[in-house]
Design a protein around this motif. Structure first.
Motif, PDB file in Angstrom:
ATOM      1  N   ARG A 179       0.746  -1.141  -0.063  1.00 10.37           N
ATOM      2  CA  ARG A 179      -0.104   0.020   0.041  1.00 10.37           C
ATOM      3  C   ARG A 179       0.718   1.164  -0.093  1.00 10.37           C
ATOM      4  O   ARG A 179       0.628   2.090  -0.699  1.00 10.37           O
ATOM      5  CB  ARG A 179      -0.923  -0.091   1.207  1.00 10.37           C
ATOM      6  CG  ARG A 179      -1.962  -0.989   1.107  1.00 10.37           C
ATOM      7  CD  ARG A 179      -3.151  -0.902   2.293  1.00 10.37           C
ATOM      8  NE  ARG A 179      -4.123  -1.797   1.989  1.00 10.37           N
ATOM      9  CZ  ARG A 179      -4.937  -2.344   2.894  1.00 10.37           C
ATOM     10  NH1 ARG A 179      -4.967  -1.711   3.886  1.00 10.37           N
ATOM     11  NH2 ARG A 179      -5.788  -3.030   2.636  1.00 10.37           N
ATOM     12  N   LEU A 222       2.095   1.909  -3.621  1.00  9.15           N
ATOM     13  CA  LEU A 222       1.388   2.242  -4.508  1.00  9.15           C
ATOM     14  C   LEU A 222       0.633   3.260  -4.181  1.00  9.15           C
ATOM     15  O   LEU A 222      -0.319   3.629  -4.834  1.00  9.15           O
ATOM     16  CB  LEU A 222       0.384   0.924  -4.885  1.00  9.15           C
ATOM     17  CG  LEU A 222       1.216  -0.366  -5.325  1.00  9.15           C
ATOM     18  CD1 LEU A 222       0.140  -1.393  -5.512  1.00  9.15           C
ATOM     19  CD2 LEU A 222       1.887   0.085  -6.610  1.00  9.15           C
ATOM     20  N   SER A 237       2.793   3.357 -18.006  1.00 13.01           N
ATOM     21  CA  SER A 237       2.471   3.817 -16.562  1.00 13.01           C
ATOM     22  C   SER A 237       2.549   5.285 -16.540  1.00 13.01           C
ATOM     23  O   SER A 237       3.388   5.790 -16.635  1.00 13.01           O
ATOM     24  CB  SER A 237       3.034   3.089 -15.522  1.00 13.01           C
ATOM     25  OG  SER A 237       2.701   3.790 -14.191  1.00 13.01           O
ATOM     26  N   ASP A 287       2.632  -4.801 -14.728  1.00 15.95           N
ATOM     27  CA  ASP A 287       1.774  -3.642 -14.478  1.00 15.95           C
ATOM     28  C   ASP A 287       1.889  -3.497 -13.020  1.00 15.95           C
ATOM     29  O   ASP A 287       1.927  -4.358 -12.043  1.00 15.95           O
ATOM     30  CB  ASP A 287       0.355  -3.532 -15.008  1.00 15.95           C
ATOM     31  CG  ASP A 287       0.010  -2.138 -15.347  1.00 15.95           C
ATOM     32  OD1 ASP A 287       0.452  -1.159 -14.809  1.00 15.95           O
ATOM     33  OD2 ASP A 287      -1.335  -2.049 -15.829  1.00 15.95           O
ATOM     34  N   ASP A 288       1.590  -2.273 -12.514  1.00 18.26           N
ATOM     35  CA  ASP A 288       1.546  -1.989 -11.062  1.00 18.26           C
ATOM     36  C   ASP A 288       0.198  -2.451 -10.474  1.00 18.26           C
ATOM     37  O   ASP A 288       0.036  -3.264  -9.144  1.00 18.26           O
ATOM     38  CB  ASP A 288       1.894  -0.639 -10.656  1.00 18.26           C
ATOM     39  CG  ASP A 288       1.066   0.333 -11.344  1.00 18.26           C
ATOM     40  OD1 ASP A 288       0.179   0.146 -12.321  1.00 18.26           O
ATOM     41  OD2 ASP A 288       1.014   1.562 -11.092  1.00 18.26           O
ATOM     42  N   GLN A 289      -0.872  -2.029 -11.111  1.00 21.00           N
ATOM     43  CA  GLN A 289      -2.271  -2.269 -10.619  1.00 21.00           C
ATOM     44  C   GLN A 289      -3.285  -2.307 -11.427  1.00 21.00           C
ATOM     45  O   GLN A 289      -3.164  -1.816 -12.479  1.00 21.00           O
ATOM     46  CB  GLN A 289      -2.678  -1.434  -9.294  1.00 21.00           C
ATOM     47  CG  GLN A 289      -2.829   0.004  -9.539  1.00 21.00           C
ATOM     48  CD  GLN A 289      -2.992   0.552  -8.365  1.00 21.00           C
ATOM     49  OE1 GLN A 289      -2.765   0.238  -7.273  1.00 21.00           O
ATOM     50  NE2 GLN A 289      -3.861   1.765  -8.669  1.00 21.00           N
ATOM     51  N   ASP A 317      -7.196  -1.568 -12.090  1.00 23.69           N
ATOM     52  CA  ASP A 317      -8.517  -1.095 -11.437  1.00 23.69           C
ATOM     53  C   ASP A 317      -9.561  -1.504 -12.238  1.00 23.69           C
ATOM     54  O   ASP A 317     -10.353  -2.545 -11.795  1.00 23.69           O
ATOM     55  CB  ASP A 317      -8.439   0.527 -11.772  1.00 23.69           C
ATOM     56  CG  ASP A 317      -9.475   1.313 -11.140  1.00 23.69           C
ATOM     57  OD1 ASP A 317     -10.140   0.558 -10.376  1.00 23.69           O
ATOM     58  OD2 ASP A 317      -9.671   2.390 -11.583  1.00 23.69           O
ATOM     59  N   THR A 343       0.385  -8.432 -12.018  1.00 24.18           N
ATOM     60  CA  THR A 343       0.084  -6.881 -11.484  1.00 24.18           C
ATOM     61  C   THR A 343       0.508  -7.351  -9.958  1.00 24.18           C
ATOM     62  O   THR A 343       0.330  -8.343  -9.463  1.00 24.18           O
ATOM     63  CB  THR A 343      -1.257  -6.474 -11.613  1.00 24.18           C
ATOM     64  OG1 THR A 343      -2.165  -7.250 -11.270  1.00 24.18           O
ATOM     65  CG2 THR A 343      -1.525  -6.198 -12.813  1.00 24.18           C
ATOM     66  N   LEU A 344       0.932  -5.948  -9.383  1.00 26.80           N
ATOM     67  CA  LEU A 344       0.980  -6.054  -7.701  1.00 26.80           C
ATOM     68  C   LEU A 344      -0.302  -5.792  -7.417  1.00 26.80           C
ATOM     69  O   LEU A 344      -0.063  -6.470  -6.020  1.00 26.80           O
ATOM     70  CB  LEU A 344       1.989  -4.919  -7.399  1.00 26.80           C
ATOM     71  CG  LEU A 344       3.327  -4.745  -8.252  1.00 26.80           C
ATOM     72  CD1 LEU A 344       4.209  -3.490  -7.816  1.00 26.80           C
ATOM     73  CD2 LEU A 344       4.121  -6.011  -7.751  1.00 26.80           C
ATOM     74  N   ALA A 345      -1.133  -5.454  -7.613  1.00 25.59           N
ATOM     75  CA  ALA A 345      -2.439  -5.172  -6.974  1.00 25.59           C
ATOM     76  C   ALA A 345      -3.722  -5.057  -7.930  1.00 25.59           C
ATOM     77  O   ALA A 345      -3.583  -4.815  -8.939  1.00 25.59           O
ATOM     78  CB  ALA A 345      -2.583  -3.934  -5.890  1.00 25.59           C
ATOM     79  N   VAL A 346      -4.613  -5.571  -7.362  1.00 26.86           N
ATOM     80  CA  VAL A 346      -6.283  -5.252  -8.014  1.00 26.86           C
ATOM     81  C   VAL A 346      -7.071  -4.321  -6.956  1.00 26.86           C
ATOM     82  O   VAL A 346      -7.034  -4.637  -5.947  1.00 26.86           O
ATOM     83  CB  VAL A 346      -6.961  -6.441  -8.136  1.00 26.86           C
ATOM     84  CG1 VAL A 346      -8.068  -6.297  -8.788  1.00 26.86           C
ATOM     85  CG2 VAL A 346      -6.116  -7.493  -9.130  1.00 26.86           C
ATOM     86  N   THR A 347      -7.464  -3.121  -7.654  1.00 28.09           N
ATOM     87  CA  THR A 347      -8.123  -2.390  -6.676  1.00 28.09           C
ATOM     88  C   THR A 347      -9.597  -2.428  -6.696  1.00 28.09           C
ATOM     89  O   THR A 347     -10.224  -1.962  -5.818  1.00 28.09           O
ATOM     90  CB  THR A 347      -7.693  -0.823  -7.355  1.00 28.09           C
ATOM     91  OG1 THR A 347      -8.119  -0.721  -8.450  1.00 28.09           O
ATOM     92  CG2 THR A 347      -6.386  -0.631  -7.011  1.00 28.09           C
TER      93      THR A 347
END
Length: 146
Positions: free
Chosen positions: A4, A7, A45, A113-115, A117, A141-145
């Motif tokens: 967190r 990002l 990005s 990719d970073d995240q 959305d 990806t590092l995260a899914v928002t």
């Protein structure tokens, strides 16, 4: 919690941290690969280009894979995010360009990719990579928002 901070909107524009990279390597080593990636590409990005490119390069190096560069935004990118899927796709449809040399790959491309959305950026990028000759695309990806 560490991710967190990496990002966060106010996070410094920096390469990927060693602890996040180690976590990514751990995830990749645990994947049950149907087909191992043949190359690595970084996603464009607007917020973290340095981190994403660094992560993609490091993944390519540790995996002994060619790094093919980055998907780039054309004409200033997709512009502001829209409120619904149709508007988001419209802004992305002609806003990206993919690296060359994808037609001779013996396996899938790992797209870093970073995240995610809405998922539309990765979806449109995948469409473009496939049209350019990539036999398949594996998004990382590092995260899914959402």
């Amino acid at each position: 919690i560490r991710l967190r901070r990496v990002l966060a909107r106010d996070a410094p524009h920096a390469p990927v941290t060693d602890d996040v990279f180690a976590a990514v390597v751990s995830v990749l080593s645990a994947w049950d690969w149907e087909r191992r990636p043949a190359a690595v590409i970084a996603m464009a990005s607007a917020t973290r280009p340095r981190m994403i490119a660094d992560l993609a390069r490091r993944v390519a190096t540790i995996g002994r894979l060619p790094y093919l560069g980055e998907i780039t935004y054309t004409d200033g990118g997709p512009g502001p995010r829209r409120h619904n899927s149709a508007q988001r796709v419209r802004t992305l449809w002609n806003a990206m360009a993919v690296p060359e040399g994808l037609g001779d790959l013996p396996g899938p491309v790992l797209l870093v990719d970073d995240q995610v959305d809405t998922g539309w950026t990765v979806t449109v990028a995948t469409k473009l990579l496939r049209e350019a000759g990539a036999p398949a695309v594996l998004p990382l990806t590092l995260a899914v928002t959402s």
